[in-house]
Design an enzyme around this catalytic site. Structure first.
Site, short mmCIF file in Angstrom:
data_model
loop_
_atom_site.label_atom_id
_atom_site.label_comp_id
_atom_site.label_asym_id
_atom_site.label_seq_id
_atom_site.Cartn_x
_atom_site.Cartn_y
_atom_site.Cartn_z
N HIS A 171 50.81 10.04 84.41
CA HIS A 171 49.39 9.97 84.09
C HIS A 171 48.62 10.82 85.10
O HIS A 171 48.89 10.78 86.29
CB HIS A 171 48.90 8.52 84.16
CG HIS A 171 47.51 8.30 83.66
ND1 HIS A 171 46.39 8.68 84.38
CD2 HIS A 171 47.04 7.77 82.50
CE1 HIS A 171 45.30 8.37 83.69
NE2 HIS A 171 45.66 7.82 82.54
N CYS A 231 45.61 12.38 79.45
CA CYS A 231 44.45 11.49 79.39
C CYS A 231 43.18 12.33 79.36
O CYS A 231 42.84 12.99 80.36
CB CYS A 231 44.44 10.55 80.58
SG CYS A 231 43.01 9.43 80.59
N HIS A 258 46.25 9.44 75.90
CA HIS A 258 45.09 8.58 76.11
C HIS A 258 43.88 9.38 75.64
O HIS A 258 43.64 10.48 76.13
CB HIS A 258 44.90 8.24 77.59
CG HIS A 258 45.90 7.27 78.12
ND1 HIS A 258 45.84 6.79 79.41
CD2 HIS A 258 46.99 6.69 77.56
CE1 HIS A 258 46.85 5.95 79.61
NE2 HIS A 258 47.56 5.89 78.50
N ASP A 306 41.56 4.91 74.94
CA ASP A 306 41.57 4.49 76.34
C ASP A 306 40.34 3.61 76.57
O ASP A 306 39.87 2.96 75.64
CB ASP A 306 41.61 5.73 77.23
CG ASP A 306 42.23 5.45 78.58
OD1 ASP A 306 42.67 4.32 78.83
OD2 ASP A 306 42.28 6.37 79.41
N HIS A 307 39.82 3.61 77.74
CA HIS A 307 38.74 2.68 78.09
C HIS A 307 37.62 2.70 77.06
O HIS A 307 37.27 3.74 76.52
CB HIS A 307 38.13 3.06 79.44
CG HIS A 307 39.14 3.17 80.53
ND1 HIS A 307 38.89 3.85 81.70
CD2 HIS A 307 40.40 2.68 80.63
CE1 HIS A 307 39.96 3.79 82.48
NE2 HIS A 307 40.89 3.08 81.85
N TYR A 322 38.43 -2.64 78.95
CA TYR A 322 39.49 -3.03 78.01
C TYR A 322 39.08 -4.18 77.10
O TYR A 322 39.84 -5.12 76.88
CB TYR A 322 40.76 -3.37 78.78
CG TYR A 322 41.46 -2.13 79.30
CD1 TYR A 322 42.24 -1.35 78.45
CD2 TYR A 322 41.30 -1.71 80.62
CE1 TYR A 322 42.86 -0.20 78.90
CE2 TYR A 322 41.92 -0.56 81.08
CZ TYR A 322 42.70 0.19 80.21
OH TYR A 322 43.30 1.33 80.66
#
Length: 358
Positions: free
Chosen positions: A206, A244, A271, A316-317, A330
């Site tokens: 990552h 990501c 991501h 992702d977030h 999350y």
């Protein structure tokens, strides 16, 4: 594109798998054993327990995030070999239950850095926020208290076992350069990639979040050139990247769609999220919609589609919306909305391709 959803486990996540199952197109969970300290071998009975929980809802467990790397490995200490052996055994166990991708990172001390977990947005939602000036002036201890000390949730990358030795860790990294960290990463990869190959697993690093040095600590997975260098350290199909868009996208000089085009065959896990970057260097996480942030999510998804991406992807977030009480970044609702936005782009691209082929 195969959609998955990060889940923190029964008793550690307020989102039940029955709700995850109802999100269209989600086929599996992204999981980890968050109660096992970095460097320790994962117990098979705990692995099987997660598999049993997912099996009840016909969700697979093919993506793990993360099997954390012990700091001694990143520091290149003589004790690293013991932790690397534990890592190898964990890889072998995960292969036995069908895991195909292991996401990990090589960030010293902190896995990710934000200065506010619940910064208000104009629409009344809140989101993870990075304030550049505050990050550059606050102490590491203040940051730990802000992130790990005031949350009702366990915070991956901010585990108490690691952070209780914060001053010692910073002292240990005092003379570790970026080039040293590259050498330590290469040593680690040369040891574990053969095991990953034997077990048909992709090790997917990552990127650093954010992609620049924090508190003077070295960070090396920050841009296209460094990802290219990483993939050449050990030239193997099992040495890959978790691309990501949010982490890399915090730097406006990073063109994520270009990275997808160049590294498509070495991205087993994506991501996808958006951030809004301000002129002073601050950034805040937004909805996945391209218009809401500074990252062109449409072009990123199109790049994946153009390259025939068949790997795993997750929203992702997300923001914290509809008064949901959730783990920072999350929650269920905004990530579910993000999934539908990503599917909308993907389905439109698929339909356009079909129309062209008629």
């Amino acid at each position: 594109m195969r959609m998955v959803f990060r889940w923190y486990g029964e008793g550690n996540d307020r989102i039940p798998l029955s709700h995850v199952k109802q999100i269209p197109g989600v086929e599996g969970i992204v999981w980890a054993l968050h109660d096992v300290e970095a460097g320790e071998e994962w117990p098979m009975e705990k692995i099987l327990k997660v598999k049993e929980q997912a099996d009840r809802y016909r969700l697979h467990i093919k993506v793990v995030e993360s099997v954390n790397v012990h700091e001694d490995i990143k520091l290149g200490l003589p004790t690293r070999d013991r932790y690397i052996e534990n890592y190898k055994r964990t890889i072998e166990k995960l292969a036995q239950v069908g895991v195909k991708v292991i996401c990990y990172n090589f960030m010293p001390v902190f896995d990710w850095t934000r200065t506010d977990l619940y910064k208000p947005l104009e629409d009344g939602s809140t989101a993870l926020f990075y304030e550049k000036e505050k990050a550059e002036t606050m102490s590491p201890e203040d940051l730990v208290d802000k992130i790990a000390g005031n949350s009702d949730f366990t915070m991956p990358g901010w585990e108490a076992a690691r952070l209780k030795h914060l001053s010692d860790l910073f002292q240990a990294y005092k003379n570790v350069s970026e080039e040293d960290l590259w050498n330590h990463l290469q040593y680690f990869l040369e040891e574990i990639i053969p095991v990953a190959e034997e077990n048909d697993i992709k090790m997917a690093i990552h990127p650093d979040d954010p992609p620049w040095s924090i508190f003077g600590l070295p960070r090396i997975i920050t841009n296209k050139e460094n990802i290219r260098r990483l993939l050449n350290l050990v030239d193997s199909p099992s040495n890959t990247v978790t691309l990501c868009s949010g982490s890399l996208g915090a730097n406006p000089n990073n063109n994520i769609a270009e990275m997808v085009n160049e590294f498509a065959d070495r991205i087993p896990f994506a991501h996808i999220r958006n951030v809004k970057i301000y002129e002073n260097g601050d950034f805040i996480e937004t909805s996945h919609r391209t218009a809401d942030g500074s990252v062109d999510i449409y072009r990123i998804v199109k790049a994946y589609h153009d390259n025939g991406f068949t790997g795993y992807a997750r929203p992702d977030h997300g923001r914290h919306i509809f008064d949901e009480e959730c783990r920072p970044g999350y929650g269920l609702y905004d990530r579910a909305l993000g999934i539908m936005y990503l599917w909308g782009i993907w389905d439109a691209l698929e339909r356009a391709k079909q129309e062209e082929e008629k």
